[in-house]
Enzyme design. Structure first.
Site, mmCIF file in Angstrom:
data_model
loop_
_atom_site.group_PDB
_atom_site.id
_atom_site.type_symbol
_atom_site.label_atom_id
_atom_site.label_comp_id
_atom_site.label_asym_id
_atom_site.label_seq_id
_atom_site.Cartn_x
_atom_site.Cartn_y
_atom_site.Cartn_z
ATOM 1 N N ILE A 101 0.960 -1.066 -0.384
ATOM 2 C CA ILE A 101 -0.152 -0.051 -0.115
ATOM 3 C C ILE A 101 1.121 1.635 -0.328
ATOM 4 C CG2 ILE A 101 -1.763 1.562 0.673
ATOM 5 C CD1 ILE A 101 -2.784 -2.239 2.527
ATOM 6 N N CYS A 102 0.760 1.691 -0.941
ATOM 7 C CA CYS A 102 1.312 2.985 -1.104
ATOM 8 C C CYS A 102 2.965 3.230 -0.958
ATOM 9 C CB CYS A 102 0.653 4.389 0.300
ATOM 10 S SG CYS A 102 1.638 6.453 -0.101
ATOM 11 N N THR A 103 3.751 4.191 -0.327
ATOM 12 C CA THR A 103 5.685 3.736 -0.583
ATOM 13 C C THR A 103 5.673 2.368 -0.005
ATOM 14 O OG1 THR A 103 5.107 4.534 1.447
ATOM 15 C CG2 THR A 103 5.237 6.439 -0.225
#
Length: 343
Positions: free
Chosen positions: A109-111
């Site tokens: 998720i995301c970074t």
């Protein structure tokens, strides 16, 4: 379908929404499913001490990596604002290399994609991350194919999402795959979100590139275009403003900004149009004319191609609470609408 065990990896500085968003989707799904078909949710970390999220919220893992030496149905790594600059977490990489990649589905998720990159999991795969960190991810892990505009990307058993709330989109997609779109829609309604948002993450990011010095040939072009965006700007006109040849101006744009003169002008027009749509009640025809588009149809075509949604849909999604009728200036690198941080 039997119950699925979802493991979410957390760490110091984790983005709380990267954890809570997906977990809430799976938890809501449990309310619409028979007990033997839901999700068991497990937080994993290096140890059991309290972890402080980036917003200060304390979190604690259910299991350590040592306790979790087994296969899970789904493994996801949550992101955090500091991850693009953080060193590799050796323990997390080792666990992912042994147990993450054998899950039925695994990703980030995301970074959290940076953690997967350090573990060597992104090589040769199509992935995405927060728009603000996508270029850095591509530079750090050149063997990965980074999609800058995806809300989430699927490459076989690997699934990665864009920034922060895109983890909700990813989880809803997984629920839809497991139990059908009706259950995913029911979860989305409970959470007051859409099951599939229109457009990619470019609609949230500033399009203008980093400014060069005002006294440079390229700086003069940037300033002039931003101040006179309603005018026509063929490459010959840009070269005249810069005092260079057409070949030189094109080479300067690619070297300094990584895009063509045409793309720069289109970015300025598009960002100005977005400002107008967010902050004014101007008619679409007026917005198109003031931003230098040939007309509303051309503006609509550019919005669809670049952002994946129409100008009207963009206005409906991002219109400010207060909408003065005065015009808005084009955002510069110092005045763009940046999120407070990247996760």
């Amino acid at each position: 379908m039997a119950r699925k065990e979802v493991a979410l990896l957390i760490h110091d500085g984790v983005q709380a929404l990267d954890v809570a968003g997906p977990l809430d989707v799976f938890a809501e799904a449990n309310g619409f499913l028979p007990d033997d078909q839901g999700y068991d949710l497990v937080l994993l970390a290096s140890d059991r001490r309290l972890i402080r999220a980036s917003n200060g919220m304390p979190l604690a893992a259910h299991l350590t990596f040592g306790d979790a030496a087994r296969r899970f149905d789904t493994v996801l790594v949550a992101g955090g604002p500091a991850l693009p600059e953080a060193a590799e977490d050796i323990d997390m990489s080792a666990w992912l290399q042994r147990w993450g990649v054998v899950a039925g589905l695994y990703g980030s998720i995301c970074t959290g994609a940076f953690i997967l990159g350090h573990a060597g999991i992104l090589d040769g795969r199509t992935v995405t991350t927060h728009w603000q960190a996508a270029a850095q991810l591509a530079a750090m892990f050149p063997a990965a194919r980074v999609e800058y505009d995806r809300i989430f990307a699927r490459d076989g058993a690997l699934i990665t999402s864009a920034g922060v709330t895109a983890g909700i989109d990813l989880a809803l997609e997984l629920v839809a795959e497991d139990h059908g779109p009706a259950v995913a829609l029911a979860c989305a309604k409970r959470l007051l979100v859409v099951t599939q948002r229109q457009g990619g993450q470019s609609q949230f990011s500033p399009l203008l590139q980093r400014r060069t010095g005002d006294s440079t040939p390229l700086g003069k072009v940037q300033d002039h275009v931003m101040a006179h965006i309603g005018e026509s700007f063929p490459v010959e006109r840009l070269a005249e403003i810069a005092g260079t040849s057409t070949r030189s101006i094109a080479r300067l744009f690619v070297k300094e900004l990584g895009l063509t003169p045409h793309d720069f002008v289109e970015n300025v027009r598009l960002d100005q149009a977005r400002n107008f749509l967010e902050a004014t009640d101007l008619a679409l025809k007026t917005v198109a004319f003031d931003c230098g588009f040939a007309g509303p149809e051309q503006m609509r075509a550019v919005f669809q191609r670049r952002l994946g949604l129409s100008p009207q849909r963009y206005r409906e999604s991002f219109r400010a609470a207060s909408r003065p009728s005065s015009t808005c200036s084009v955002s510069s690198d110092d005045g763009q609408r940046h999120p407070s941080h990247t996760s």
